[in-house]
Design a protein around this motif. Structure first.
Motif, PDB file in Angstrom:
ATOM      1  N   PHE A  40       9.890 -10.973  -7.159  1.00  0.00           N
ATOM      2  CA  PHE A  40      10.476  -9.725  -7.609  1.00  0.00           C
ATOM      3  C   PHE A  40      11.946  -9.671  -7.213  1.00  0.00           C
ATOM      4  O   PHE A  40      12.301  -9.957  -6.077  1.00  0.00           O
ATOM      5  N   GLY A  41      12.785  -9.270  -8.149  1.00  0.00           N
ATOM      6  CA  GLY A  41      14.199  -9.094  -7.867  1.00  0.00           C
ATOM      7  C   GLY A  41      14.479  -7.639  -7.536  1.00  0.00           C
ATOM      8  O   GLY A  41      13.597  -6.779  -7.519  1.00  0.00           O
ATOM      9  N   VAL A  42      15.742  -7.343  -7.289  1.00  0.00           N
ATOM     10  CA  VAL A  42      16.153  -5.992  -6.934  1.00  0.00           C
ATOM     11  C   VAL A  42      15.871  -5.026  -8.082  1.00  0.00           C
ATOM     12  O   VAL A  42      15.364  -3.919  -7.872  1.00  0.00           O
ATOM     13  N   THR A  43      16.125  -5.441  -9.284  1.00  0.00           N
ATOM     14  CA  THR A  43      15.919  -4.575 -10.451  1.00  0.00           C
ATOM     15  C   THR A  43      14.449  -4.203 -10.611  1.00  0.00           C
ATOM     16  O   THR A  43      14.117  -3.040 -10.839  1.00  0.00           O
ATOM     17  N   GLU A  44      13.564  -5.181 -10.461  1.00  0.00           N
ATOM     18  CA  GLU A  44      12.141  -4.913 -10.608  1.00  0.00           C
ATOM     19  C   GLU A  44      11.641  -3.961  -9.528  1.00  0.00           C
ATOM     20  O   GLU A  44      10.841  -3.060  -9.790  1.00  0.00           O
ATOM     21  N   ILE A  45      12.104  -4.164  -8.310  1.00  0.00           N
ATOM     22  CA  ILE A  45      11.694  -3.285  -7.207  1.00  0.00           C
ATOM     23  C   ILE A  45      12.170  -1.862  -7.448  1.00  0.00           C
ATOM     24  O   ILE A  45      11.424  -0.900  -7.235  1.00  0.00           O
ATOM     25  N   LEU A  46      13.390  -1.686  -7.922  1.00  0.00           N
ATOM     26  CA  LEU A  46      13.907  -0.351  -8.215  1.00  0.00           C
ATOM     27  C   LEU A  46      13.115   0.328  -9.333  1.00  0.00           C
ATOM     28  O   LEU A  46      12.832   1.531  -9.263  1.00  0.00           O
ATOM     29  N   ILE A  53       9.940  -0.252 -10.083  1.00  0.00           N
ATOM     30  CA  ILE A  53       8.639   0.091  -9.511  1.00  0.00           C
ATOM     31  C   ILE A  53       8.749   1.343  -8.650  1.00  0.00           C
ATOM     32  O   ILE A  53       7.907   2.249  -8.727  1.00  0.00           O
ATOM     33  N   LEU A  54       9.776   1.429  -7.820  1.00  0.00           N
ATOM     34  CA  LEU A  54       9.977   2.618  -6.980  1.00  0.00           C
ATOM     35  C   LEU A  54      10.204   3.872  -7.814  1.00  0.00           C
ATOM     36  O   LEU A  54       9.701   4.951  -7.487  1.00  0.00           O
ATOM     37  N   ALA A  55      10.937   3.741  -8.911  1.00  0.00           N
ATOM     38  CA  ALA A  55      11.178   4.887  -9.793  1.00  0.00           C
ATOM     39  C   ALA A  55       9.875   5.355 -10.435  1.00  0.00           C
ATOM     40  O   ALA A  55       9.619   6.563 -10.522  1.00  0.00           O
ATOM     41  N   VAL A  56       9.041   4.435 -10.849  1.00  0.00           N
ATOM     42  CA  VAL A  56       7.753   4.792 -11.453  1.00  0.00           C
ATOM     43  C   VAL A  56       6.848   5.476 -10.427  1.00  0.00           C
ATOM     44  O   VAL A  56       6.210   6.491 -10.721  1.00  0.00           O
ATOM     45  N   VAL A  57       6.825   4.963  -9.213  1.00  0.00           N
ATOM     46  CA  VAL A  57       6.023   5.580  -8.153  1.00  0.00           C
ATOM     47  C   VAL A  57       6.519   6.992  -7.866  1.00  0.00           C
ATOM     48  O   VAL A  57       5.722   7.925  -7.724  1.00  0.00           O
ATOM     49  N   GLY A  59       5.588  12.051  -7.129  1.00  0.00           N
ATOM     50  CA  GLY A  59       6.488  13.105  -6.694  1.00  0.00           C
ATOM     51  C   GLY A  59       6.986  12.864  -5.285  1.00  0.00           C
ATOM     52  O   GLY A  59       6.430  12.089  -4.524  1.00  0.00           O
ATOM     53  N   GLY A  60       8.043  13.566  -4.923  1.00  0.00           N
ATOM     54  CA  GLY A  60       8.679  13.365  -3.628  1.00  0.00           C
ATOM     55  C   GLY A  60       7.860  13.840  -2.450  1.00  0.00           C
ATOM     56  O   GLY A  60       7.976  13.324  -1.352  1.00  0.00           O
ATOM     57  N   LYS A  61       6.999  14.838  -2.653  1.00  0.00           N
ATOM     58  CA  LYS A  61       6.228  15.393  -1.533  1.00  0.00           C
ATOM     59  C   LYS A  61       5.040  14.527  -1.156  1.00  0.00           C
ATOM     60  O   LYS A  61       4.610  14.526  -0.007  1.00  0.00           O
ATOM     61  N   LYS A  62       4.489  13.812  -2.092  1.00  0.00           N
ATOM     62  CA  LYS A  62       3.286  13.022  -1.847  1.00  0.00           C
ATOM     63  C   LYS A  62       3.593  11.671  -1.207  1.00  0.00           C
ATOM     64  O   LYS A  62       2.741  11.096  -0.525  1.00  0.00           O
ATOM     65  N   ILE A  63       4.780  11.151  -1.415  1.00  0.00           N
ATOM     66  CA  ILE A  63       5.116   9.799  -0.940  1.00  0.00           C
ATOM     67  C   ILE A  63       5.031   9.669   0.586  1.00  0.00           C
ATOM     68  O   ILE A  63       4.462   8.700   1.078  1.00  0.00           O
ATOM     69  N   PRO A  64       5.558  10.625   1.382  1.00  0.00           N
ATOM     70  CA  PRO A  64       5.407  10.471   2.844  1.00  0.00           C
ATOM     71  C   PRO A  64       3.944  10.425   3.294  1.00  0.00           C
ATOM     72  O   PRO A  64       3.598   9.674   4.206  1.00  0.00           O
ATOM     73  N   GLU A  65       3.086  11.193   2.641  1.00  0.00           N
ATOM     74  CA  GLU A  65       1.662  11.153   2.972  1.00  0.00           C
ATOM     75  C   GLU A  65       1.069   9.787   2.656  1.00  0.00           C
ATOM     76  O   GLU A  65       0.268   9.250   3.431  1.00  0.00           O
TER      77      GLU A  65
END
Length: 62
Positions: free
Chosen positions: A4-10, A12-16, A21-27
């Motif tokens: 995975f390159g930087v673009t693919e990781i970004l 994937i992170l955007a899709v997650v 949502g921002g509130k669920k990720i820390p959990e």
């Protein structure tokens, strides 16, 4: 499949972020971290000699 390159990781992170949502990720990260910690502890216990495991079990049953 390659690495995975930087673009693919970004992407994937955007899709997650969009899915959860921002509130669920820390959990989710907290749960993932505790799962990894439990796995490491179990792996350490498996590496101990068998006689020490037996002593530990005997102590717990008392």
């Amino acid at each position: 499949m390659g690495r995975f390159g930087v673009t693919e990781i970004l992407v994937i992170l955007a899709v997650v972020l969009l899915l959860f949502g921002g509130k669920k990720i820390p959990e989710l990260m907290k749960g993932l971290g505790s799962g990894i910690k439990e796995f490491k502890n179990a792996a350490k216990d498996d590496q101990k000699p068998a006689d020490k495991k037996e002593e530990k079990i005997e102590e717990e049953t008392k």
